[in-house]
Design a protein around this motif. Structure first.
Motif, mmCIF file in Angstrom:
data_model
loop_
_atom_site.group_PDB
_atom_site.id
_atom_site.type_symbol
_atom_site.label_atom_id
_atom_site.label_comp_id
_atom_site.label_asym_id
_atom_site.label_seq_id
_atom_site.Cartn_x
_atom_site.Cartn_y
_atom_site.Cartn_z
ATOM 1 N N SER A 28 -11.591 22.307 114.585
ATOM 2 C CA SER A 28 -11.049 23.517 113.973
ATOM 3 C C SER A 28 -12.005 24.080 112.928
ATOM 4 O O SER A 28 -12.090 25.301 112.741
ATOM 5 C CB SER A 28 -9.684 23.222 113.339
ATOM 6 O OG SER A 28 -8.739 22.850 114.329
ATOM 7 N N ILE A 29 -12.721 23.211 112.234
ATOM 8 C CA ILE A 29 -13.692 23.667 111.240
ATOM 9 C C ILE A 29 -14.799 24.475 111.910
ATOM 10 O O ILE A 29 -15.160 25.566 111.459
ATOM 11 C CB ILE A 29 -14.280 22.468 110.466
ATOM 12 C CG1 ILE A 29 -13.207 21.834 109.577
ATOM 13 C CG2 ILE A 29 -15.486 22.901 109.624
ATOM 14 C CD1 ILE A 29 -13.633 20.538 108.924
ATOM 15 N N GLN A 30 -15.346 23.959 113.006
ATOM 16 C CA GLN A 30 -16.416 24.668 113.695
ATOM 17 C C GLN A 30 -15.913 25.929 114.396
ATOM 18 O O GLN A 30 -16.649 26.904 114.535
ATOM 19 C CB GLN A 30 -17.105 23.744 114.695
ATOM 20 C CG GLN A 30 -17.868 22.610 114.061
ATOM 21 C CD GLN A 30 -18.835 23.107 112.995
ATOM 22 O OE1 GLN A 30 -19.608 24.041 113.217
ATOM 23 N NE2 GLN A 30 -18.788 22.502 111.825
ATOM 24 N N ALA A 31 -14.656 25.904 114.825
ATOM 25 C CA ALA A 31 -14.074 27.097 115.439
ATOM 26 C C ALA A 31 -14.011 28.234 114.422
ATOM 27 O O ALA A 31 -14.298 29.391 114.739
ATOM 28 C CB ALA A 31 -12.679 26.785 115.982
ATOM 29 N N VAL A 32 -13.639 27.910 113.201
ATOM 30 C CA VAL A 32 -13.501 28.924 112.159
ATOM 31 C C VAL A 32 -14.857 29.342 111.589
ATOM 32 O O VAL A 32 -15.139 30.535 111.425
ATOM 33 C CB VAL A 32 -12.589 28.418 111.020
ATOM 34 C CG1 VAL A 32 -12.634 29.359 109.817
ATOM 35 C CG2 VAL A 32 -11.157 28.281 111.517
ATOM 36 N N MET A 56 -8.739 24.286 109.596
ATOM 37 C CA MET A 56 -9.075 25.708 109.441
ATOM 38 C C MET A 56 -9.061 26.127 107.979
ATOM 39 O O MET A 56 -9.924 26.893 107.538
ATOM 40 C CB MET A 56 -8.109 26.553 110.268
ATOM 41 C CG MET A 56 -8.332 26.428 111.768
ATOM 42 S SD MET A 56 -7.356 27.615 112.759
ATOM 43 C CE MET A 56 -5.729 26.900 112.606
ATOM 44 N N ALA A 57 -8.105 25.605 107.224
ATOM 45 C CA ALA A 57 -8.038 25.936 105.798
ATOM 46 C C ALA A 57 -9.264 25.400 105.065
ATOM 47 O O ALA A 57 -9.853 26.088 104.220
ATOM 48 C CB ALA A 57 -6.758 25.373 105.190
ATOM 49 N N MET A 58 -9.672 24.177 105.386
ATOM 50 C CA MET A 58 -10.864 23.598 104.772
ATOM 51 C C MET A 58 -12.097 24.417 105.128
ATOM 52 O O MET A 58 -12.976 24.647 104.292
ATOM 53 C CB MET A 58 -11.038 22.151 105.230
ATOM 54 C CG MET A 58 -9.987 21.194 104.686
ATOM 55 S SD MET A 58 -10.118 19.524 105.401
ATOM 56 C CE MET A 58 -11.669 18.972 104.673
ATOM 57 N N ALA A 59 -12.164 24.877 106.377
ATOM 58 C CA ALA A 59 -13.327 25.633 106.842
ATOM 59 C C ALA A 59 -13.530 26.909 106.045
ATOM 60 O O ALA A 59 -14.669 27.320 105.779
ATOM 61 C CB ALA A 59 -13.167 25.968 108.320
ATOM 62 N N LEU A 60 -12.441 27.553 105.664
ATOM 63 C CA LEU A 60 -12.526 28.809 104.918
ATOM 64 C C LEU A 60 -13.025 28.593 103.491
ATOM 65 O O LEU A 60 -13.595 29.514 102.886
ATOM 66 C CB LEU A 60 -11.156 29.494 104.883
ATOM 67 C CG LEU A 60 -10.642 30.026 106.226
ATOM 68 C CD1 LEU A 60 -9.203 30.485 106.091
ATOM 69 C CD2 LEU A 60 -11.524 31.157 106.738
ATOM 70 N N GLU A 61 -12.828 27.401 102.962
ATOM 71 C CA GLU A 61 -13.198 27.115 101.579
ATOM 72 C C GLU A 61 -14.588 26.501 101.454
ATOM 73 O O GLU A 61 -15.294 26.752 100.476
ATOM 74 C CB GLU A 61 -12.165 26.167 100.955
ATOM 75 C CG GLU A 61 -10.758 26.740 100.869
ATOM 76 C CD GLU A 61 -10.672 27.928 99.934
ATOM 77 O OE1 GLU A 61 -11.454 27.980 98.965
ATOM 78 O OE2 GLU A 61 -9.838 28.821 100.172
ATOM 79 N N MET A 62 -14.987 25.695 102.427
ATOM 80 C CA MET A 62 -16.230 24.934 102.293
ATOM 81 C C MET A 62 -17.449 25.726 102.755
ATOM 82 O O MET A 62 -17.337 26.727 103.459
ATOM 83 C CB MET A 62 -16.142 23.623 103.082
ATOM 84 C CG MET A 62 -16.193 23.800 104.584
ATOM 85 S SD MET A 62 -16.286 22.228 105.479
ATOM 86 C CE MET A 62 -14.643 21.584 105.180
ATOM 87 N N GLN A 63 -18.611 25.260 102.361
ATOM 88 C CA GLN A 63 -19.872 25.830 102.815
ATOM 89 C C GLN A 63 -20.057 25.502 104.297
ATOM 90 O O GLN A 63 -19.537 24.503 104.797
ATOM 91 C CB GLN A 63 -21.036 25.256 102.003
ATOM 92 C CG GLN A 63 -21.014 25.612 100.535
ATOM 93 C CD GLN A 63 -21.146 27.107 100.308
ATOM 94 O OE1 GLN A 63 -22.017 27.757 100.879
ATOM 95 N NE2 GLN A 63 -20.273 27.665 99.481
ATOM 96 N N MET A 98 -16.724 25.752 122.559
ATOM 97 C CA MET A 98 -16.047 24.521 122.962
ATOM 98 C C MET A 98 -14.914 24.187 122.012
ATOM 99 O O MET A 98 -13.820 23.779 122.429
ATOM 100 C CB MET A 98 -17.047 23.365 123.034
ATOM 101 C CG MET A 98 -16.441 22.028 123.463
ATOM 102 S SD MET A 98 -15.713 21.060 122.092
ATOM 103 C CE MET A 98 -17.194 20.565 121.201
ATOM 104 N N CYS A 99 -15.145 24.348 120.712
ATOM 105 C CA CYS A 99 -14.128 24.014 119.719
ATOM 106 C C CYS A 99 -12.929 24.939 119.820
ATOM 107 O O CYS A 99 -11.780 24.501 119.710
ATOM 108 C CB CYS A 99 -14.727 24.086 118.316
ATOM 109 S SG CYS A 99 -16.017 22.860 118.015
#
Length: 236
Positions: free
Chosen positions: A142-146, A183-190, A152-153
């Motif tokens: 989900s992180i890579q999707a976002v 997904m929430a982590m992805a929006l916040e992290m580098q 693939m993700c």
């Protein structure tokens, strides 16, 4: 017309690979590589590459075709407790995972580089985010999707929801929560693809997380490895 047929065949192949993978409960990892390879040359992969290029640090790594040296777990285990290298190597050794198991591909294009870099660093993402490699797969996907829309993700996200809804509705809550947290982590992290992990194996995990803005790593969920790996408390 030819492109339409190519897209149709690609979709059919990917659906077969996704279904086979999910039926095996994630054990047939070759299916993941099949899905990635099926997206080679697709419009979806081209869009992903453009998103990676929009990240200056990632674009620089792409231009250099940087993959880094082969990972040596024994060398990493000699690093201090709590560092990224030591933590990663401990996880991989405990689970008997080979860091170089992934399918190889000649890097002829930018998208080849994106695929190979993600294949090599995938388990690093697990360790840093806390989504355990044995149960937190959807969180990392989900992180890579976002962050970059890796095809693939995205496909695995959608397929996981659909399969759970149809065949395992009792697991739907767990799956959707894991994806939502990723997904929430992805929006916040580098952006994770922009990092040169190999230059920071000796950096403490907490320092990495602070720099990447991972403020809430998954350490108390069923898919975290914290309680399965004695001695890693300082790293987590």
């Amino acid at each position: 017309m030819l492109n339409k047929f190519e897209d149709l065949f690609r979709t059919v192949r990917n659906l077969h690979s996704v279904t086979d993978l999910l039926k095996s409960m994630g054990e047939k990892t070759e299916n993941v590589f099949d899905i990635e390879d099926n997206f080679r040359g697709s419009a979806q992969m081209k869009a992903c590459v453009e998103r990676v290029k929009s990240i200056p640090e990632a674009h620089a790594l792409m231009e250099a075709r940087y993959l880094g040296p082969e990972i040596d777990l024994e060398t990493l285990l000699k690093l201090p407790l709590g560092t990224l290298g030591h933590t990663y190597a401990t996880v991989m050794k405990t689970l008997d995972f080979d860091p170089n198991f992934f399918r190889q591909r000649e890097i002829e294009t930018d998208e080849d580089w994106v695929t190979m870099r993600l294949r090599k660093t995938h388990d690093i993402f697990h360790v840093l985010t806390g989504f355990g490699p044995t149960g937190g797969e959807l969180g990392v996907l989900s992180i890579q999707a976002v962050q970059i829309g890796y095809p693939m993700c995205v496909m695995m996200q959608v397929a996981s929801f659909g399969l759970a809804l149809k065949r395992q509705p009792e697991k739907l809550s767990y799956i959707t929560q894991q994806a939502a947290r990723g997904m929430a982590m992805a929006l916040e992290m580098q952006p994770l693809i922009a990092q040169c992990w190999e230059d920071g194996w000796d950096k403490p995990m907490q320092q990495w997380r602070t720099e990447l803005n991972i403020t809430d790593p998954v350490i108390d969920e069923p898919y975290s490895l914290k309680n399965r790996l004695p001695g890693l408390e300082l790293a987590w």
